[in-house]
Design a protein around this motif. Structure first.
Motif, short mmCIF file in Angstrom:
data_model
loop_
_atom_site.label_atom_id
_atom_site.label_comp_id
_atom_site.label_asym_id
_atom_site.label_seq_id
_atom_site.Cartn_x
_atom_site.Cartn_y
_atom_site.Cartn_z
N GLY A 1 6.12 2.01 -0.29
CA GLY A 1 5.00 1.54 -1.10
C GLY A 1 5.37 0.59 -2.22
O GLY A 1 4.53 0.25 -3.05
N ASP B 1 -1.19 3.57 3.39
CA ASP B 1 -1.35 3.10 4.78
C ASP B 1 -0.75 4.13 5.74
O ASP B 1 -0.05 5.06 5.31
N GLN C 1 3.07 4.73 5.76
CA GLN C 1 3.71 5.15 4.51
C GLN C 1 4.57 6.40 4.73
O GLN C 1 4.10 7.41 5.27
N GLU D 1 8.54 -4.19 3.09
CA GLU D 1 7.53 -3.16 3.37
C GLU D 1 6.78 -3.56 4.64
O GLU D 1 6.58 -4.76 4.89
N VAL D 2 6.37 -2.56 5.41
CA VAL D 2 5.45 -2.79 6.53
C VAL D 2 4.27 -1.84 6.33
O VAL D 2 4.44 -0.62 6.39
N ASP D 3 3.10 -2.40 6.03
CA ASP D 3 1.88 -1.61 5.84
C ASP D 3 1.02 -1.71 7.09
O ASP D 3 0.69 -2.82 7.54
N SER E 1 0.84 -1.21 0.00
CA SER E 1 0.00 0.00 0.00
C SER E 1 0.87 1.26 0.00
O SER E 1 1.93 1.29 0.63
N SER E 2 0.40 2.28 -0.70
CA SER E 2 1.06 3.59 -0.65
C SER E 2 0.24 4.58 0.16
O SER E 2 0.59 5.76 0.26
#
Ligand SMILES: [Ca+2]
Ligand SMILES: [Ca+2]
Ligand SMILES: [Ca+2]
Length: 253
Positions: free
Chosen positions: A95, A65, A68, A222-224, A62-63
């Motif tokens: 993202g 969240d 971000q 990534e961590v969303d 996700s970009s």
């Protein structure tokens, strides 16, 4: 009311309680693995969001969240988020899951590992959300250019004050499979409640506590973090006390 009606009512209440329990069953960690197709040349780009995988589902970060663009702090552990010239913590909130096929040599580490920030056992990656949130889901993507450093064991912890942390979920990875896959591997660990409830309430800090990593060091891609902002708990308490004070004053008049 007849006795029969009352007993039916009692049975209905029990049934609703059981259904309620089922609806708020548990926080679960759902895993999936995307493996790039064979045949890529050294440093060919591969993006699990847009390219057809060799196996597993396509996956995207996700970009939008709430993590971000944040810069996580990383402390402890046997590792550094920039290990083997990986990008470091900035890779965790951009993202993107894009990476490249491995060069299979020592010279191209900066290109190989640009999509990753590495973590090691007993390392803590902490995200300060800058406000208070009810969390609905956390997606952790880990990976590497091959199966050498693609998987982690972890605990997901949350805190309101960065001092006392609560455990939300934990995950234990399988045995190291270094050398078995020679193309990019991306693992998604998705943490959510299987009944659709929030997984945490009124927290500001989210921590990925790494308990084990493939080969001693693994890449996080990534961590969303998903959730909705709520008032600061102390503000709520003060507002509540103020209302209580008003009510008392009114009663005294
Ligand atoms: Ca993101
Ligand atoms: Ca990323
Ligand atoms: Ca592995």
């Amino acid at each position: 009311m007849t006795r029969r009606f009352l007993s039916l009512l009692a049975m209905l209440c029990v049934a609703m309680l059981v259904a309620g329990d089922a609806a708020y069953a548990a926080v679960t960690v759902t895993t999936s693995q995307n493996i790039a197709p064979d045949g890529g040349a050294a440093h060919d780009p591969y993006d699990p969001a847009t390219d057809t995988p060799g196996s597993g589902p396509m996956m995207s970060a996700s970009s939008t969240d709430i993590a971000q663009g944040l810069t996580a702090t990383y402390m402890g552990g046997s590792d550094d988020p920039g290990y083997e010239l990986s990008t470091g913590v900035a890779a965790w909130t951009d993202g993107s899951l894009a990476t490249v096929y491995p060069e299979n040599g020592p010279g191209g580490d900066a290109v190989d590992h640009a999509g990753y920030g590495t973590v090691g056992p007993n390392g803590d990656a902490t995200f300060d959300l800058g406000g208070f949130y009810n969390l609905s889901q956390v997606d952790v993507f880990a990976g590497w250019n091959d199966s050498g450093r693609d998987a982690i064991s972890f605990e997901l912890q949350v805190s309101a004050d960065d001092a006392v942390y609560s455990l939300i979920a934990s995950y234990t990875k399988g045995p190291d499979d270094t050398g078995q896959i020679t193309v990019p591997v991306t693992n998604l660990y998705s943490i959510a409640d299987d009944g659709g409830a929030d997984i945490a309430s009124a927290v500001r800090y989210v921590r990925l506590h790494v308990t084990d990593a493939d080969n001693g060091h693994a890449g996080v891609v990534e961590v969303d973090i998903f959730g909705t902002q709520v008032p600061e708990p102390s503000t709520c308490l003060l507002a509540g006390l103020a209302l209580l004070g008003c009510a008392k004053l009114r009663r005294r008049r």
